[in-house]
Scaffold this motif. Structure first.
Motif, mmCIF file in Angstrom:
data_model
loop_
_atom_site.group_PDB
_atom_site.id
_atom_site.type_symbol
_atom_site.label_atom_id
_atom_site.label_comp_id
_atom_site.label_asym_id
_atom_site.label_seq_id
_atom_site.Cartn_x
_atom_site.Cartn_y
_atom_site.Cartn_z
ATOM 1 N N GLU A 42 -19.420 -13.871 20.179
ATOM 2 C CA GLU A 42 -20.687 -13.738 19.466
ATOM 3 C C GLU A 42 -21.300 -15.095 19.142
ATOM 4 O OE1 GLU A 42 -20.372 -11.937 15.627
ATOM 5 O OE2 GLU A 42 -18.445 -12.859 15.178
ATOM 6 N N LEU A 43 -20.464 -16.121 18.918
ATOM 7 C CA LEU A 43 -21.005 -17.444 18.598
ATOM 8 C C LEU A 43 -21.729 -18.044 19.808
ATOM 9 C CD1 LEU A 43 -21.349 -19.718 16.586
ATOM 10 C CD2 LEU A 43 -19.139 -20.655 17.361
ATOM 11 N N LYS A 44 -21.128 -17.907 21.006
ATOM 12 C CA LYS A 44 -21.801 -18.401 22.207
ATOM 13 C C LYS A 44 -23.104 -17.639 22.446
ATOM 14 C CE LYS A 44 -17.671 -19.771 24.789
ATOM 15 N NZ LYS A 44 -16.834 -19.398 25.948
ATOM 16 N N GLN A 45 -23.086 -16.337 22.204
ATOM 17 C CA GLN A 45 -24.307 -15.568 22.371
ATOM 18 C C GLN A 45 -25.377 -16.006 21.370
ATOM 19 O OE1 GLN A 45 -24.240 -11.354 22.733
ATOM 20 N NE2 GLN A 45 -22.599 -11.310 24.257
ATOM 21 N N PHE A 46 -24.962 -16.300 20.143
ATOM 22 C CA PHE A 46 -25.908 -16.775 19.133
ATOM 23 C C PHE A 46 -26.568 -18.078 19.578
ATOM 24 C CE2 PHE A 46 -26.583 -19.671 15.530
ATOM 25 C CZ PHE A 46 -27.581 -18.981 14.850
ATOM 26 N N HIS A 47 -25.753 -19.026 20.044
ATOM 27 C CA HIS A 47 -26.301 -20.306 20.507
ATOM 28 C C HIS A 47 -27.206 -20.107 21.723
ATOM 29 C CE1 HIS A 47 -24.146 -22.641 17.628
ATOM 30 N NE2 HIS A 47 -22.943 -22.424 18.134
ATOM 31 N N ARG A 49 -28.924 -17.383 22.491
ATOM 32 C CA ARG A 49 -30.177 -16.767 22.051
ATOM 33 C C ARG A 49 -31.129 -17.815 21.502
ATOM 34 N NH1 ARG A 49 -28.950 -11.636 18.284
ATOM 35 N NH2 ARG A 49 -31.225 -11.768 18.116
ATOM 36 N N SER A 50 -30.576 -18.775 20.770
ATOM 37 C CA SER A 50 -31.414 -19.852 20.228
ATOM 38 C C SER A 50 -31.952 -20.731 21.349
ATOM 39 C CB SER A 50 -30.606 -20.703 19.243
ATOM 40 O OG SER A 50 -30.131 -19.929 18.165
#
Length: 327
Positions: A42-47, A49-50
């Motif tokens: 989820e952290l990689k996806q968050f970055h 998405r940004s």
């Protein structure tokens, strides 16, 4: 016009380096309708998405390829799949073999079955040079996955789903590349550890890898294994290109590591055709469907395509130029 125009694409392991490069290429150069990113982190996806500023054509699925039900749900309405998810660290695989089997083999089977059940049209699975004549667990699991994807065409054709495999070497600029590792050591003035001074590897830029994958969707029939014709490089030359004045220390080969890699084995050479200047095609061992053999030059029998006997080579100056462009 592109075959990706107005299509929906799902990328397993899509928050990795190659996944991000694929997304950028598709968004910038095609009329793709929707790209689904499927990954566990989820952290990689968050970055990510940004990085892509919450682009409206992107969708985000947290999921593991070990979970077939989640894959089927994520693939609803998907036209094409790029299967990039895998556990990849060679020495980690030697210590945790069952986990690699669960992800790289059983997870790949889930991707195949979910693709068929969801009515996906085309699937390109990403392989590795370590899958050719494997000596480590990681390579063995990827070879098994390759064979699963090729053999899947034996029963998927009536469903309208086609599978092929793309196999290439080390990707320059990817998160798992040795290049940032060496750069970090050089910035600290530390010596460069090399497991064996004779070691060679195949190299491909991330942009060339993305192009090769996307071009494969255009030409694939289903059942073939594509291999790019790419250069080799001595790891010593790579270290020298990154930091010419650093000390080089030989530390010994790690568990499961090869001195040289290969992408086409000597046994597979008799089924290999060079179909263009930069592309080899390895024919399926068994094809219970109508596979049209393309024109091209048949590879010399009993000749492996290996990193130490390759015709194309990168030197220190070539790699230094690439690293400068990366920065």
């Amino acid at each position: 016009m592109s075959i990706f125009d107005s299509k929906s694409i799902l990328i397993t392991g899509g928050s990795g380096s190659l996944g991000k490069a694929l997304v950028r290429q598709l968004l910038d150069n095609t009329g793709v309708r929707r790209i689904a990113i499927y990954s566990r982190d989820e952290l990689k996806q968050f970055h990510m998405r940004s990085e892509f500023k919450d682009n409206s054509r992107l969708r985000w699925f947290i999921g593991d390829i070990r979970d077939k039900d989640r894959l089927v749900r994520a693939m609803h309405g998907v036209d094409y799949v790029v299967h990039a998810a895998a556990l990849k660290q060679v020495d980690t695989g030697e210590y945790n073999p069952m986990e690699f089997i669960k992800t790289n083999v059983l997870g790949s089977q889930n991707v195949i079955e979910a693709s068929i059940d969801a009515g996906v049209s085309k699937v390109v699975a990403l392989s590795t040079d370590k899958a050719s004549s494997p000596i480590n667990l990681y390579g063995a699991t990827k070879l098994t996955a390759d064979k699963l994807f090729v053999a899947a065409n034996n029963y998927s054709q009536s469903y309208g789903t086609s599978f092929c495999v793309v196999r290439y070497g080390n990707v320059m600029g990817s998160r798992g590349s040795v290049i940032p590792f060496f750069q970090n050591l050089a910035s600290q003035g530390k010596p460069m550890p090399i497991t064996d001074l004779r070691m060679t590897r195949f190299w491909i830029s991330i942009d060339d890898a993305v192009k090769f994958v996307l071009d494969s969707f255009e030409i694939m029939q289903g059942g073939e294994l594509y291999v790019p014709r790419i250069p080799s490089m001595k790891i010593v030359d790579l270290a020298t290109a990154i930091s010419p004045n650093s000390e080089i220390v030989e530390i010994g080969i790690r568990p499961g590591e090869k001195l040289h890699e290969e992408m086409i084995s000597a046994e597979d050479s008799r089924r290999t055709i060079q179909v263009s200047k930069n592309r080899f095609l390895v024919l399926p061992v068994v094809a219970e469907w109508n596979f049209n053999i393309p024109e091209g030059e048949v590879m010399k029998e009993r000749t492996a395509y290996a990193s130490d006997t390759n015709e194309l080579w990168l030197g220190s100056s070539d790699m230094a130029e690439f690293i400068e462009r990366m920065n």
